[in-house]
Write a protein that holds these residues in place. Structure first.
Motif, PDB file in Angstrom:
ATOM      1  N   GLU A 111       0.818  -1.210   0.000  1.00  0.00           N
ATOM      2  CA  GLU A 111       0.000   0.000   0.000  1.00  0.00           C
ATOM      3  C   GLU A 111       0.857   1.268   0.000  1.00  0.00           C
ATOM      4  O   GLU A 111       1.877   1.345   0.707  1.00  0.00           O
ATOM      5  N   CYS A 114      -0.687   7.640   3.123  1.00  0.00           N
ATOM      6  CA  CYS A 114      -0.711   9.088   3.283  1.00  0.00           C
ATOM      7  C   CYS A 114      -1.219   9.435   4.684  1.00  0.00           C
ATOM      8  O   CYS A 114      -2.161   8.813   5.176  1.00  0.00           O
ATOM      9  N   ASN A 181     -12.077   2.694  -6.594  1.00  0.00           N
ATOM     10  CA  ASN A 181     -12.361   3.468  -7.795  1.00  0.00           C
ATOM     11  C   ASN A 181     -12.060   2.630  -9.030  1.00  0.00           C
ATOM     12  O   ASN A 181     -11.583   1.494  -8.936  1.00  0.00           O
ATOM     13  N   GLU A 214      -8.007   1.425  -7.451  1.00  0.00           N
ATOM     14  CA  GLU A 214      -7.359   1.680  -6.170  1.00  0.00           C
ATOM     15  C   GLU A 214      -8.303   1.285  -5.034  1.00  0.00           C
ATOM     16  O   GLU A 214      -9.443   1.740  -4.992  1.00  0.00           O
ATOM     17  N   ARG A 215      -7.833   0.445  -4.179  1.00  0.00           N
ATOM     18  CA  ARG A 215      -8.555   0.097  -2.947  1.00  0.00           C
ATOM     19  C   ARG A 215      -8.077   1.074  -1.879  1.00  0.00           C
ATOM     20  O   ARG A 215      -6.962   0.974  -1.377  1.00  0.00           O
ATOM     21  N   GLN A 216      -8.918   2.038  -1.541  1.00  0.00           N
ATOM     22  CA  GLN A 216      -8.538   3.132  -0.665  1.00  0.00           C
ATOM     23  C   GLN A 216      -9.173   2.940   0.710  1.00  0.00           C
ATOM     24  O   GLN A 216     -10.388   2.743   0.812  1.00  0.00           O
ATOM     25  N   CYS A 217      -8.353   3.012   1.748  1.00  0.00           N
ATOM     26  CA  CYS A 217      -8.846   2.805   3.115  1.00  0.00           C
ATOM     27  C   CYS A 217      -8.514   4.017   3.979  1.00  0.00           C
ATOM     28  O   CYS A 217      -7.502   4.689   3.775  1.00  0.00           O
ATOM     29  N   PHE A 229      -4.632   7.421   4.986  1.00  0.00           N
ATOM     30  CA  PHE A 229      -5.282   7.117   3.716  1.00  0.00           C
ATOM     31  C   PHE A 229      -4.360   6.160   2.969  1.00  0.00           C
ATOM     32  O   PHE A 229      -3.259   6.546   2.576  1.00  0.00           O
ATOM     33  N   SER A 230      -4.774   4.909   2.856  1.00  0.00           N
ATOM     34  CA  SER A 230      -3.933   3.914   2.198  1.00  0.00           C
ATOM     35  C   SER A 230      -4.496   3.572   0.828  1.00  0.00           C
ATOM     36  O   SER A 230      -5.710   3.617   0.609  1.00  0.00           O
ATOM     37  N   ILE A 231      -3.595   3.235  -0.096  1.00  0.00           N
ATOM     38  CA  ILE A 231      -3.973   2.968  -1.481  1.00  0.00           C
ATOM     39  C   ILE A 231      -3.295   1.680  -1.941  1.00  0.00           C
ATOM     40  O   ILE A 231      -2.065   1.619  -2.004  1.00  0.00           O
ATOM     41  N   HIS A 232      -4.094   0.681  -2.245  1.00  0.00           N
ATOM     42  CA  HIS A 232      -3.575  -0.558  -2.830  1.00  0.00           C
ATOM     43  C   HIS A 232      -3.972  -0.555  -4.304  1.00  0.00           C
ATOM     44  O   HIS A 232      -5.154  -0.507  -4.642  1.00  0.00           O
ATOM     45  N   THR A 233      -2.975  -0.590  -5.188  1.00  0.00           N
ATOM     46  CA  THR A 233      -3.213  -0.409  -6.618  1.00  0.00           C
ATOM     47  C   THR A 233      -3.234  -1.738  -7.360  1.00  0.00           C
ATOM     48  O   THR A 233      -2.304  -2.540  -7.247  1.00  0.00           O
TER      49      THR A 233
END
Length: 243
Positions: A111, A114, A181, A214-217, A229-233
């Motif tokens: 991830e 941010c 998204n 993007e899997r945003q948590c 704010f984490s983003i797994h692409t």
């Protein structure tokens, strides 16, 4: 080219912004079939263009150090830890450096991460390791509030902006949230920091050969109260059945 075989969630029914749902804390961090090549690319970017993919304000260091401890407590299956060394699922050993928490996190998990902290009426991006941006530069967003970070996104109007700020205000410790998204791309490259020239500067959904999601948590750190704010692409090649 680094691709996943599939996206592990249904994108057929996209929810309008902000599209948030509750998340089990145990499912926060993920390991997928592109783990090893994505992690190799993260290490390369941090080695070669660190100033592009990592930024942190000095005042954000306590939050970054707390985030490292929280991530260590939530590592998914496949990781092992021996004191100050963590072995990743691909066998690579990461030595923990609490003096460089965001750099350590950048080579520890898939991830991007941010940190956003409340200043006045808005949350401000105070630190991040962002190896896989999709059309934005960290240098343009660091130290800026949510209302500026999301410009230019046509769907992000004043009403959505207020709802998102209330969402960040309301994130509760131990009760993370998630959204996804869907982005259509002509280029599967993970590191795409160049901003769009305009809101129309996007790949055509009908013909774009790649689907990026993007899997945003969102989760709240208990001590510093920063929001993560984490983003797994995920990037997959589109087939006839791919939306």
């Amino acid at each position: 080219m680094i691709l996943q075989a599939q996206i592990p969630y249904d994108l057929s029914q996209m929810k309008p912004l902000p599209g948030i749902a509750p998340l089990d804390p145990a499912d926060w961090l993920q390991v997928d079939d592109a783990f090893a090549p994505q992690m190799e690319e993260r290490a390369r970017l941090l080695r070669e263009v660190r100033e592009t993919v990592l930024g942190i304000e000095p005042e954000a260091m306590p939050a970054a150090q707390e985030l490292l401890e929280v991530v260590l407590a939530h590592l998914p299956g496949g990781y092992t830890r021996d004191g100050e060394q963590v072995t990743r699922p691909d066998g690579v050993v990461v030595t923990l450096d609490r003096g460089d928490p965001m750099g350590t996190l950048g080579v520890l998990v898939q991830e991007d991460l941010c940190l956003l902290q409340k200043r006045g009426d808005e949350h401000v991006l105070t630190g991040a390791v962002l190896c896989f941006p999709a059309g934005w530069r960290l240098a343009d967003k660091i130290s800026r509030p949510l209302s500026i970070i999301h410009v230019p996104i046509p769907e992000y109007d004043d009403n959505i902006g207020r709802r998102v700020q209330r969402l960040f205000d309301g994130v509760q410790q131990g009760r993370p949230l998630m959204r996804v998204n869907r982005l259509f791309h002509d280029d599967p490259l993970l590191h795409q920091p160049v901003p769009r020239r305009s809101n129309n500067d996007r790949a055509a959904p009908e013909t774009a050969p790649y689907l990026r999601s993007e899997r945003q948590c969102l989760l709240r750190l208990p001590e510093t109260r920063a929001v993560v704010f984490s983003i797994h692409t995920y990037v997959v090649r589109r087939g006839p059945e791919t939306l």
